[in-house]
Design a protein around this motif. Structure first.
Motif, PDB file in Angstrom:
ATOM      1  N   ASP A  68       0.891  -1.151   0.081  1.00 11.71           N
ATOM      2  CA  ASP A  68       0.335  -0.094   0.030  1.00 11.71           C
ATOM      3  C   ASP A  68       0.850   1.118  -0.116  1.00 11.71           C
ATOM      4  OD1 ASP A  68      -2.638  -1.209  -0.011  1.00 11.71           O
ATOM      5  OD2 ASP A  68      -2.302  -1.796   1.926  1.00 11.71           O
ATOM      6  N   GLY A  69       1.955   1.172   0.716  1.00 15.14           N
ATOM      7  CA  GLY A  69       2.994   2.411   0.707  1.00 15.14           C
ATOM      8  C   GLY A  69       3.555   2.915  -0.807  1.00 15.14           C
ATOM      9  N   THR A  70       3.851   1.782  -1.456  1.00 17.19           N
ATOM     10  CA  THR A  70       4.416   1.976  -2.763  1.00 17.19           C
ATOM     11  C   THR A  70       3.100   2.317  -3.684  1.00 17.19           C
ATOM     12  OG1 THR A  70       5.934   0.223  -2.667  1.00 17.19           O
ATOM     13  CG2 THR A  70       5.329   1.007  -4.757  1.00 17.19           C
ATOM     14  N   VAL A  71       1.980   1.967  -3.656  1.00 12.20           N
ATOM     15  CA  VAL A  71       0.908   2.363  -4.500  1.00 12.20           C
ATOM     16  C   VAL A  71       0.577   3.925  -4.018  1.00 12.20           C
ATOM     17  CG1 VAL A  71      -1.616   2.256  -4.816  1.00 12.20           C
ATOM     18  CG2 VAL A  71      -0.079   0.008  -4.659  1.00 12.20           C
ATOM     19  N   ARG A  72       0.554   4.192  -2.675  1.00 13.50           N
ATOM     20  CA  ARG A  72       0.219   5.531  -2.396  1.00 13.50           C
ATOM     21  C   ARG A  72       1.238   6.557  -2.766  1.00 13.50           C
ATOM     22  NH1 ARG A  72       1.025   9.324   1.327  1.00 13.50           N
ATOM     23  NH2 ARG A  72       2.551   8.006   2.380  1.00 13.50           N
ATOM     24  N   CYS A  73       2.680   6.245  -2.462  1.00  8.23           N
ATOM     25  CA  CYS A  73       3.509   7.190  -3.008  1.00  8.23           C
ATOM     26  C   CYS A  73       3.506   7.418  -4.760  1.00  8.23           C
ATOM     27  CB  CYS A  73       4.759   6.632  -2.609  1.00  8.23           C
ATOM     28  SG  CYS A  73       5.137   6.870  -0.993  1.00  8.23           S
ATOM     29  N   VAL A  74       3.263   6.185  -5.479  1.00  6.16           N
ATOM     30  CA  VAL A  74       3.282   6.444  -6.714  1.00  6.16           C
ATOM     31  C   VAL A  74       2.116   7.686  -7.205  1.00  6.16           C
ATOM     32  CG1 VAL A  74       2.887   5.352  -9.218  1.00  6.16           C
ATOM     33  CG2 VAL A  74       4.524   4.529  -7.292  1.00  6.16           C
ATOM     34  N   VAL A 123      -7.259   5.137   0.020  1.00  2.00           N
ATOM     35  CA  VAL A 123      -8.538   4.115   0.515  1.00  2.00           C
ATOM     36  C   VAL A 123      -8.859   5.060   1.825  1.00  2.00           C
ATOM     37  CG1 VAL A 123      -8.897   1.885   1.471  1.00  2.00           C
ATOM     38  CG2 VAL A 123      -7.471   2.308  -0.550  1.00  2.00           C
ATOM     39  N   MET A 124      -7.982   5.061   2.951  1.00  2.00           N
ATOM     40  CA  MET A 124      -8.436   5.620   4.150  1.00  2.00           C
ATOM     41  C   MET A 124      -7.273   6.327   4.877  1.00  2.00           C
ATOM     42  SD  MET A 124      -9.375   1.884   6.040  1.00  2.00           S
ATOM     43  CE  MET A 124     -10.392   1.781   4.799  1.00  2.00           C
ATOM     44  N   ALA A 125      -7.568   7.106   5.788  1.00  2.00           N
ATOM     45  CA  ALA A 125      -6.613   7.732   6.457  1.00  2.00           C
ATOM     46  C   ALA A 125      -7.244   7.966   7.812  1.00  2.00           C
ATOM     47  CB  ALA A 125      -6.030   8.956   5.965  1.00  2.00           C
ATOM     48  N   GLY A 126      -6.467   8.142   8.903  1.00  2.00           N
ATOM     49  CA  GLY A 126      -7.003   8.264  10.006  1.00  2.00           C
ATOM     50  C   GLY A 126      -6.083   8.921  11.422  1.00  2.00           C
ATOM     51  N   ILE A 127      -6.621   9.128  12.469  1.00  2.00           N
ATOM     52  CA  ILE A 127      -5.656   9.504  13.475  1.00  2.00           C
ATOM     53  C   ILE A 127      -6.465   8.921  14.914  1.00  2.00           C
ATOM     54  CG2 ILE A 127      -7.150  11.556  13.742  1.00  2.00           C
ATOM     55  CD1 ILE A 127      -4.347  13.139  14.640  1.00  2.00           C
ATOM     56  N   GLY A 128      -5.315   8.520  15.706  1.00  2.00           N
ATOM     57  CA  GLY A 128      -5.894   7.727  16.689  1.00  2.00           C
ATOM     58  C   GLY A 128      -5.518   6.220  16.903  1.00  2.00           C
ATOM     59  N   TYR A 129      -6.568   5.571  17.148  1.00  2.00           N
ATOM     60  CA  TYR A 129      -6.554   4.041  17.226  1.00  2.00           C
ATOM     61  C   TYR A 129      -6.087   3.387  16.362  1.00  2.00           C
ATOM     62  CZ  TYR A 129      -8.081  -0.798  18.397  1.00  2.00           C
ATOM     63  OH  TYR A 129      -8.253  -2.121  18.187  1.00  2.00           O
ATOM     64  N   LEU A 168      -1.770   7.066   6.823  1.00  2.28           N
ATOM     65  CA  LEU A 168      -2.458   7.149   5.409  1.00  2.28           C
ATOM     66  C   LEU A 168      -2.208   5.932   4.624  1.00  2.28           C
ATOM     67  CD1 LEU A 168      -1.086  10.572   4.286  1.00  2.28           C
ATOM     68  CD2 LEU A 168      -3.156  10.209   5.530  1.00  2.28           C
ATOM     69  N   ASP A 169      -3.347   5.274   4.399  1.00  8.70           N
ATOM     70  CA  ASP A 169      -3.469   3.812   3.672  1.00  8.70           C
ATOM     71  C   ASP A 169      -2.573   2.927   4.193  1.00  8.70           C
ATOM     72  OD1 ASP A 169      -5.351   4.593   1.689  1.00  8.70           O
ATOM     73  OD2 ASP A 169      -4.034   5.137   0.244  1.00  8.70           O
ATOM     74  N   GLY A 170      -2.742   3.102   5.617  1.00  9.64           N
ATOM     75  CA  GLY A 170      -1.774   2.071   6.433  1.00  9.64           C
ATOM     76  C   GLY A 170      -0.104   2.301   6.637  1.00  9.64           C
ATOM     77  N   ASP A 171       0.187   3.540   6.136  1.00 10.61           N
ATOM     78  CA  ASP A 171       1.667   3.995   6.499  1.00 10.61           C
ATOM     79  C   ASP A 171       1.552   4.998   7.756  1.00 10.61           C
ATOM     80  OD1 ASP A 171       2.766   2.827   4.223  1.00 10.61           O
ATOM     81  OD2 ASP A 171       2.666   4.882   3.120  1.00 10.61           O
ATOM     82  N   PRO A 172       2.114   4.477   8.696  1.00 11.16           N
ATOM     83  CA  PRO A 172       2.291   5.425   9.895  1.00 11.16           C
ATOM     84  C   PRO A 172       3.237   6.859   9.551  1.00 11.16           C
ATOM     85  CG  PRO A 172       3.059   3.260  10.376  1.00 11.16           C
ATOM     86  CD  PRO A 172       3.018   3.238   9.035  1.00 11.16           C
ATOM     87  N   LEU A 173       2.605   8.048   9.956  1.00 12.99           N
ATOM     88  CA  LEU A 173       3.328   9.365   9.695  1.00 12.99           C
ATOM     89  C   LEU A 173       3.647   9.866  10.821  1.00 12.99           C
ATOM     90  CD1 LEU A 173       2.108   8.863   6.911  1.00 12.99           C
ATOM     91  CD2 LEU A 173       1.595  11.088   6.819  1.00 12.99           C
ATOM     92  N   GLY A 174       3.780   9.286  12.062  1.00 14.68           N
ATOM     93  CA  GLY A 174       4.033   9.721  13.201  1.00 14.68           C
ATOM     94  C   GLY A 174       2.651  10.520  14.114  1.00 14.68           C
ATOM     95  N   ARG A 175       2.971  11.258  14.988  1.00 13.00           N
ATOM     96  CA  ARG A 175       2.004  11.832  15.760  1.00 13.00           C
ATOM     97  C   ARG A 175       1.549  13.422  15.311  1.00 13.00           C
ATOM     98  NH1 ARG A 175       0.712   9.870  21.055  1.00 13.00           N
ATOM     99  NH2 ARG A 175       1.727   7.623  21.436  1.00 13.00           N
ATOM    100  N   ALA A 176       0.406  13.489  15.494  1.00 12.23           N
ATOM    101  CA  ALA A 176       0.035  15.136  15.146  1.00 12.23           C
ATOM    102  C   ALA A 176      -1.338  15.404  16.117  1.00 12.23           C
ATOM    103  CB  ALA A 176      -0.215  15.008  13.584  1.00 12.23           C
TER     104      ALA A 176
END
Length: 334
Positions: free
Chosen positions: A86-92, A158-164, A295-303
């Motif tokens: 998923d990370g490769t797909v999202r970056c492309v 697909v999906m993105a989120g913050i939290g759990y 984002l689409d399963g890629d952790p981006l740290g905290r915000a």
């Protein structure tokens, strides 16, 4: 004598009949491709369909797809195939969105979220490569996300989120993914069940902000995740809208109410605060304390802040011929 003028071929007809002078680029994660000869399949079908020799570019740990996609665009290719997780797909996709260049994907990861939503074979790379060249073309939405008011936005498909949900992605063990696949996410989910809700302010479509105490806020462009669970009922990838879901389990048994409503596909008591849905073109999430982001399963740290904006019809995408669930695309294929 009258001249016989044939109608111009459609995009799909061109894909099926072959296109001399056309060229594909394969962007492949070499770690993910150890058990599949994706490059061989791309070269074979390129030759069969009259395409030029493909451009093959590998991702690296330092660059999971952005620079490679820019290189493919600079080369003027007609099709970019992202082969990886998923990370490769999202970056492309982040680089191709808005360019008009066609994208396809060969799922080689654990989650393969976009592929699962689009009926792209997740266990048959040869079939996925064939769909990349000979499938049908659709134009889909992408969602731009700005994290902590950064100058540059990311995208998700697909999906993105913050939290759990993001804590699960961040805490999933790579060694367990290698052994049991997507069930590794279940392990991380169970381990992260304990926790306290965070005070969250939400604004939808620029409207008046409202407050909730939540464990998670997720934006969805389409609805299905691993195991066939549909967590955004009725979300469509080409309707110009994003589905926003808030998760707020109450008490020790609160997660049972969340799971029950997910299984019921969002139906049930309309005033049940454990799971709420909103449809929107934009949304803004503000938290009192930083939580994990994905984002689409890629952790981006905290915000503490996320801003979402749907960009309709931004990405040309190849997918298999045949019927598509109306819960995924607005106009199912015959």
């Amino acid at each position: 004598m009258p001249t016989d003028v044939s109608p111009e071929p459609t995009t799909d007809t061109v894909a099926d009949a072959g296109s001399g002078g056309r060229r594909a680029a394969l962007i492949v994660n070499p770690i993910k491709a150890t058990t599949a000869d994706v490059e061989g399949a791309v070269r074979r079908i390129s030759a069969e369909d009259g395409w030029e020799e493909p451009l093959v570019i590998e991702t690296t740990a330092e660059d999971p797809g952005h620079g490679q996609a820019r290189e493919a665009l600079a080369a003027g290719v007609d099709l970019v195939i992202a082969a990886g997780g998923d990370g490769t797909v999202r970056c492309v996709a982040e680089e191709l969105a808005g360019t008009g260049t066609m994208m396809a994907l060969v799922p080689l990861g654990t989650g393969n979220l976009l592929a699962r939503n689009l009926d792209i074979a997740v266990d048959d790379p040869d079939a996925a490569v064939e769909s990349a060249f000979r499938g049908t073309e659709r134009t889909i939405d992408v969602v731009h996300v700005t994290v902590d008011r950064a100058q540059d936005a990311h995208v998700f498909l697909v999906m993105a989120g913050i939290g759990y949900d993001a804590a699960i992605m961040s805490d999933t063990r790579d060694d367990l993914k290698d052994k049991v696949g997507w069930l590794a996410y279940v392990d991380a989910g169970i381990r992260n069940l304990p926790g306290r809700p965070s005070r969250t302010t939400i604004s939808v479509n620029g409207g008046k902000p409202f407050e909730r105490r939540l464990r998670s806020v997720m934006g969805g462009n389409c609805g299905k995740i691993m195991g066939g669970l549909e967590i955004f009922p009725g979300a469509r990838i080409d309707d110009g809208l994003m589905d926003l879901m808030t998760v707020a389990p109450k008490g020790k048994l609160g997660w049972l109410a969340v799971v029950g409503k997910l299984v019921a596909r969002g139906k049930g008591k309309s005033k049940d605060p454990s799971l709420e849905y909103f449809q929107c073109r934009t949304a803004e999430i503000t938290l009192r304390e930083p939580l994990e982001v994905q984002l689409d399963g890629d952790p981006l740290g905290r915000a503490t802040h996320m801003a979402f904006e749907v960009k309709p019809d931004s990405l040309r995408l190849r997918m298999p011929l045949g019927y598509k669930d109306p819960a995924v695309v607005s106009e199912p294929l015959p």
